[in-house]
Design a protein around this motif. Structure first.
Motif, PDB file in Angstrom:
ATOM      1  N   PRO A 352       0.840  -1.198   0.000  1.00 43.19           N
ATOM      2  CA  PRO A 352       0.000   0.000   0.000  1.00 43.19           C
ATOM      3  C   PRO A 352       0.876   1.249   0.000  1.00 43.19           C
ATOM      4  N   SER A 354       1.272   3.903   1.791  1.00 41.71           N
ATOM      5  CA  SER A 354       1.991   4.367   2.984  1.00 41.71           C
ATOM      6  C   SER A 354       3.247   3.519   3.214  1.00 41.71           C
ATOM      7  N   PHE A 706       1.434   9.946  -3.292  1.00 40.25           N
ATOM      8  CA  PHE A 706       0.949   9.505  -1.981  1.00 40.25           C
ATOM      9  C   PHE A 706       0.091  10.621  -1.397  1.00 40.25           C
ATOM     10  N   SER A 710      -5.733  11.614   4.884  1.00 37.78           N
ATOM     11  CA  SER A 710      -6.548  10.433   4.609  1.00 37.78           C
ATOM     12  C   SER A 710      -7.858  10.801   3.902  1.00 37.78           C
ATOM     13  N   ALA A 713      -7.662  10.276   0.181  1.00 35.85           N
ATOM     14  CA  ALA A 713      -7.265   8.956  -0.318  1.00 35.85           C
ATOM     15  C   ALA A 713      -8.506   8.129  -0.643  1.00 35.85           C
ATOM     16  N   ARG A 715     -10.118   4.022  -0.848  1.00 35.38           N
ATOM     17  CA  ARG A 715     -10.092   3.031   0.233  1.00 35.38           C
ATOM     18  C   ARG A 715      -8.827   2.166   0.249  1.00 35.38           C
ATOM     19  N   THR A 716      -8.025   2.225  -0.846  1.00 32.48           N
ATOM     20  CA  THR A 716      -6.776   1.464  -0.816  1.00 32.48           C
ATOM     21  C   THR A 716      -5.613   2.338  -0.350  1.00 32.48           C
ATOM     22  N   GLY A 717      -5.915   3.607   0.016  1.00 33.07           N
ATOM     23  CA  GLY A 717      -4.844   4.500   0.460  1.00 33.07           C
ATOM     24  C   GLY A 717      -4.168   5.229  -0.683  1.00 33.07           C
ATOM     25  N   ASN A 718      -4.664   5.015  -1.920  1.00 33.77           N
ATOM     26  CA  ASN A 718      -4.108   5.713  -3.076  1.00 33.77           C
ATOM     27  C   ASN A 718      -4.819   7.041  -3.297  1.00 33.77           C
ATOM     28  N   THR A 748       0.369   0.159  -4.803  1.00 35.52           N
ATOM     29  CA  THR A 748       0.405   1.592  -5.063  1.00 35.52           C
ATOM     30  C   THR A 748       0.101   1.818  -6.540  1.00 35.52           C
TER      31      THR A 748
END
Length: 840
Positions: A352, A354, A706, A710, A713, A715-718, A748
Motif C-alpha cells: 500500500p 503508505s 501519496f 486520509s 485517499a 479506500r486502498t490508500g491511493n 500503489t
C-alpha cells in the motif's frame, strides 16, 4: 527568437477540479555543481562486462588515487564514462597497466594474474550554466545538457553501484530478500534517476525488485528447481528434467568448496551437465580411465555423498561433482518467472502507498546522500524530504446507458459502478451461435453447460442484448486437438441450426493454459472469421450473475453493440465536430535468445462514431525491435475509411495517443509518424488536411503519488481517481502531466504520464486533461475507470491478441518452450472482425 522546444510548450496550468496536496517520490537537488564537470573517456582492454570493469576500476583507483588522480574522486558508469569535479593532474590523457591479483589454487599452482590496460582521455567539459538556463525555461535542451544530466545520474549512482549488485538504474540488496519457488529469491532494489523539473533538478527514487538465483549449495538449488522434496528423489533423473535443468544452470557461476580459501574465490561458469552420474563419468589421468567419484576419493580422500548426480562441466572439459559446488550470490535470474514465482513476486512487491513511501524513505538512508563523499566533492546536495506537489482531483463525467434503464444517466463515485438497473446503450442481436466445450461429458455434463447458458442468456437480455436463439447447439471437443476441425464443425452446426451466418462461438475451457486459448483465437480470428468468447470451466459451474454480466459486456461489443457513452456535453472536443481518436502501440518480442527472428507487432485502433465508444483496429507485423510504426500511413488510411463508412463524414480532427515511446525517441517518432498520418489524409483527398494532436502516453516510469491526508485517499490508500499533477515534478516547460484516472485495487497505483508533442487543435491544460480523464470511463469491458485512455488500451489488447495469431508458436510453459525459432508467420485477422471489437 527560435522556439525553446520542437514540441509543445505548456499552455498555462489547469484550474478545474478540487485542489489537494500529494507527496511525490522526488527529492529536490538543493545545490547543483556550479563549476564545469570534466568528462573523460575510459577504455579498459581487453573488454569485460560492467561488473568486472568496476572491479578493475576499484583496483586502479586504490593504486593511483594519490599521485595520478591527485586525490580527486572520479565517478564511473561501469562502461566508458568517467566524470570529475576538477581536471585530473595528468592533463589530456594517460594510460595505466592494472593487474588483478587472482589465485585459483589449481593443483598445478597459480593461475596467471590478469593484466588490463586502462586508458583515460578528456573528451569534454560540461558547462553547468547551460543546464541552469534550461531548468529556468530560458534555453532549449542540448547534447551538453543531456550529458550534464547523465553525469548527475552517474554521480548519485556511483557509490551504491560500487557496493551493491546493480542493473540499469537500480541497485539491489540482499537485506529483506525473500525466497521464491524453484531456487530463486527476490531482492529489494532502489531505483534512482536525476530528472529536470521546473527551476530545479530532482532525484526520482523508487522501489524495484528483481529475481536472483539463491546463493549456496548447488545440490539444494537443483532439488528446488526440479520441485523435489530431497536429494534422494534425484537418484533417477528423467531426460525431460535433465534438459530443463541444463537449460536453467547454463552460464550460472559457481565456486568449489573442497580446496580451501583461495580456490573458492575463483568463479566458474557452468557450460553443461554430463549425461552420466559422477560414479560413471570417466576421464583420462596419466593414460588411465578413471571415474569422477574414484578420482575425488583418490585425490582428496573425499567420498562423494551423491555419486548418482550428474557432474557439471566448466571451462572446456572439467567435470565437477555437484556437491562440491556453491552458487555465487547476487546473480540475476534472467528467465521468465513461472506462474507460482510470479504470484510470490507480486506478493513481495505489492505494498500500500503508505508502506511504499516509508520504504522509499528508508532507501534514502541506504543511499545516504549526506555522507556521500563523491557528491560532496561535486557540491551536489539532495533534500531528504519527499516533494510536496499541488494536485487537482477532476470531477467524474456523466455516463449514459440505454434510456429505458432505471439509471440511464448518472455520475459514478470513486471511479466504479455496476450494471444493476442498467441496459447497454445499444444492444446487439445474437441469433446464430454455438457452444464448444473443451472437455468430456463426464467432467462437463450437458446439464451444467445448459444451466450456465440459461443464466448467461437471461443476464444478457436483462442487460439489453437481444437473444432470439436461446438454445445454441453444444458440442464437446477434445482440448488436445485438432482445435481447428472442432471449431469448424461447431461453426457449421450454428449456421445450419439458425439458417444464418454464425456470429459467435462460446468456448468453455478446462484450464487457464495459454496454448488452447491461443489456438482458439488463431482459428476464430484468422481462419473462420467469427467472434469467440472464452469462459473458464470453474466460472461455468459457478454461473454467477456478476460474472455473466461482465461476459455480456464483452459479447455485446464483439457483436458490434455499444455499452455506454459519456454525456456529449462533457466531451465537446469529440461532439462539436467530426473527430477521430486513435491509439497506437508497438509490442516487441521478449528479450532472450529464443526470440530472435520474432517480429514486433504494431496496432492502431480508432473510434468509429461521435460517442467515441466503438473502435476498429488495424495491425501490422514489422521487423523486430523497431519503435517507429513503418506502415502507419496505410493503417491510418484503413481506419479513416472505416470512420467514413460508419459516419458518412471525414473527421475534421485527429487526436492521436501513442504508447510505448521513451524520451530519447520522441523526435523521431513525432517526425515519422505525423508525416505518415498526413500522407494518409492526402492519399484520400489532395485537399483533406485535418488538424492533428499527437500525445505520448507512458506507463513505464517510476513516479508515484501519496495522498497527504486520509480524506484525500481512496479506500486502498491511493490518490483518488482523477488526480492530475502538472507542476513541480514535470518537465521544466513542455506540455506534460500525470493523470491517475483509476481507483486503486491493490498496492500503489501508477499514474499515467501524458506528453504532448504536437497540437494543431489548440488544447489548453484543462481541456486535454479533462477529455483524457473522461475517456477512461468508457472502456467497454468493465464498469470502472481504467488507468489509461481506451484508444491506447485497445491497441495494447490488439497487439497481445496478434501474438496468438502466429503459426508455429509454442505456447507451453516457460521452462520447456523453445519458441519456434525462425520467423513465425502471422495470419491476418478477417476484415469483418476488424470493424468490431473482436479483441475484447
Amino acid at each position: 527568437m527560435a522556439s525553446i522546444t520542437e514540441f509543445v510548450k505548456r499552455p498555462g496550468l489547469g484550474r478545474l477540479g478540487r485542489p489537494v496536496r500529494v507527496r511525490a517520490n522526488f527529492f529536490e537537488v538543493t545545490a547543483l555543481p556550479d563549476a564545469n564537470i570534466h568528462h573523460y573517456d575510459i577504455d579498459i582492454s581487453p573488454e569485460v562486462p560492467p561488473a568486472m570493469n568496476r572491479k578493475i576500476y576499484k583496483h586502479f583507483e586504490a593504486l593511483h588515487s594519490e599521485k595520478d588522480l591527485g586525490k580527486i574522486k572520479p565517478v564511473y558508469d561501469g562502461r566508458k564514462n568517467l566524470y570529475t569535479a576538477k581536471p585530473l593532474p595528468f592533463g589530456e590523457s594517460a594510460a595505466f597497466d592494472v593487474t588483478l591479483p587472482e589465485d585459483d589454487g589449481t593443483p598445478s599452482g597459480k593461475r596467471p594474474a590478469r593484466a588490463f590496460k586502462v586508458k583515460i582521455k578528456l573528451v569534454n567539459k560540461i558547462n553547468m550554466e547551460e543546464l541552469h538556463r534550461f531548468l529556468e525555461g530560458k534555453g532549449s535542451i542540448s547534447p551538453n545538457i543531456l550529458t550534464g544530466i547523465m553525469a548527475l545520474d552517474i554521480l548519485i549512482r556511483h557509490k551504491p553501484s560500487m557496493e551493491h549488485a546493480t542493473f540499469g538504474r537500480s541497485f539491489f540488496t540482499k537485506q529483506g530478500s525473500r525466497p521464491l519457488n524453484g531456487g530463486v529469491e527476490v531482492w529489494q532494489g532502489y531505483y534512482q534517476s536525476a530528472r529536470p523539473t521546473p527551476k530545479k533538478m530532482m532525484i526520482n527514487v523508487d522501489l524495484s525488485a528483481t529475481a536472483f538465483y539463491e546463493g549456496g549449495s548447488l545440490v539444494q538449488m537443483v532439488v528446488k528447481m526440479l520441485n523435489k522434496r530431497s536429494v534422494d528423489d534425484l537418484r533417477r533423473i528423467h531426460d525431460r528434467d535433465r534438459t530443463k535443468l541444463e537449460k536453467s544452470l547454463k552460464n550460472l557461476k559457481v565456486y568449489v568448496t573442497h580446496r580451501g580459501e583461495n580456490a573458492s574465490k575463483r568463479r566458474l561458469r557452468i557450460t553443461k551437465l554430463t549425461n552420466t552420474p559422477a560414479s560413471n563419468t570417466k576421464f583420462e589421468v596419466n593414460g588411465q580411465q578413471i571415474d569422477v567419484a574414484t578420482y575425488f576419493f583418490n585425490t582428496y580422500n573425499k567420498r562423494l555423498q551423491y555419486p548418482f548426480l550428474p557432474c557439471v562441466v566448466v571451462r572446456k572439459e572439467t567435470y565437477l561433482p555437484m556437491e562440491i559446488c556453491n552458487v555465487v550470490e547476487g546473480q540475476r535470474y534472467m528467465r521468465k518467472l513461472n506462474e507460482r514465482q510470479t504470484a510470490d513476486m507480486i506478493k513481495f512487491t505489492c505494498q500500500p502507498p503508505s508502506a511504499r513511501a516509508n520504504k522509499i524513505s528508508q532507501g534514502l538512508q541506504i543511499l545516504d546522500y549526506r555522507q556521500n563523499e563523491y557528491m560532496q566533492q561535486f557540491g551536489l546536495k539532495v533534500s531528504t524530504e519527499m516533494a510536496v506537489v499541488q494536485a487537482r482531483v477532476l470531477p467524474a463525467p456523466k455516463l449514459q446507458y440505454h434510456p429505458t434503464s432505471r439509471d440511464a444517466n448518472f455520475t459514478p463515485r470513486d471511479g466504479s459502478w455496476n450494471l444493476r438497473d442498467k441496459k447497454v446503450a445499444t444492444g446487439a442481436t445474437l441469433g446464430s451461435w454455438a457452444c464448444a466445450v473443451f472437455g468430456n461429458e463426464r467432467d462437463y455434463p450437458m446439464a451444467a453447460v445448459q444451466k450456465f447458458i440459461r443464466e448467461l442468456v437471461t443476464t444478457c437480455q436483462d442487460t439489453g442484448m437481444n437473444i432470439p436463439n436461446k438454445n445454441p447447439p453444444i458440442q464437446h471437443c477434445n482440448p488436445q486437438g485438432p482445435i481447428e476441425t472442432s471449431l469448424r464443425q461447431v461453426w457449421v452446426k450454428a449456421g445450419n441450426l439458425a439458417k444464418s451466418k454464425p456470429q459467435l462461438i462460446l468456448c468453455i475451457l478446462p484450464n487457464t493454459g495459454v496454448p488452447l486459448y491461443a489456438e482458439i483465437k488463431r482459428v476464430s480470428d484468422t481462419v473462420i472469421g467469427v467472434a469467440s468468447q472464452c469462459i473458464q470451466g470453474k466460472h461455468m459451474f459457478a454461473a454467477k450473475k456478476q460474472y455473466c454480466a461482465n461476459v455480456c459486456l464483452k459479447m455485446n461489443v464483439k457483436l458490434g453493440g455499444m455499452n455506454s457513452f459519456i454525456d456529449p456535453t462533457q466531451v465537446p472536443f469529440i461532439t462539436q465536430r467530426p473527430t477521430i481518436l486513435m491509439g497506437a502501440d508497438v509490442t516487441h518480442p521478449a528479450p532472450g535468445a529464443e526470440n530472435t527472428g520474432r517480429p514486433s507487432i504494431a496496432a492502431v485502433t480508432a473510434s468509429m462514431d461521435a460517442k467515441a465508444s466503438r473502435y476498429a483496429a488495424s495491425i501490422r507485423v514489422q521487423t523486430g525491435r523497431q519503435e517507429v510504426i513503418s506502415d502507419l500511413a496505410e493503417m491510418v488510411k484503413e481506419l479513416l475509411k472505416t470512420f467514413y463508412q460508419t459516419c458518412g463524414r471525414k473527421p475534421d480532427r485527429i487526436l492521436f495517443y501513442r504508447d510505448g515511446v521513451s524520451e530519447g525517441q520522441f523526435s523521431i517518432v513525432l517526425k515519422d509518424e505525423v508525416k505518415a498520418i498526413k500522407e494518409a489524409c492526402k492519399s484520400l483527398d489532395e485537399k483533406y488536411k485535418p488538424t492533428i494532436t499527437f500525445v505520448i502516453v507512458q506507463k513505464r516510469h517510476h513516479t508515484r503519488f501519496f495522498p497527504m491526508e486520509s480524506k484525500d485517499a481512496d479506500r486502498t490508500g491511493n490518490c483518488q481517481p482523477g488526480t492530475v499533477v502538472e507542476s513541480v515534478i514535470t518537465h521544466p516547460f513542455e506540455f506534460d502531466f500525470y493523470l491517475q484516472s483509476h481507483p486503486g485495487l491493490q498496492g500503489t497505483s501508477r499514474p499515467t504520464h501524458y506528453h504532448v508533442l504536437l497540437d494543431e487543435n489548440g488544447f489548453n491544460s484543462d481541456s486535454l486533461q479533462t477529455l483524457s480523464y473522461n475517456l477512461c470511463y468508457v472502456f467497454a469491458r468493465c464498469t470502472r475507470a481504467v488507468s489509461l485512455v481506451p484508444p491506447v488500451y485497445y491497441a495494447h489488447l490488439v497487439c497481445a491478441r496478434a501474438r496468438f495469431h502466429a503459426s508455429g508458436e509454442n505456447w507451453s510453459d516457460p521452462d520447456t518452450s523453445e519458441g519456434a525459432g525462425g520467423v513465425a508467420s502471422y495470419a491476418a485477422v478477417k476484415a469483418e472482425l476488424l470493424k468490431v471489437m473482436y479483441f475484447m
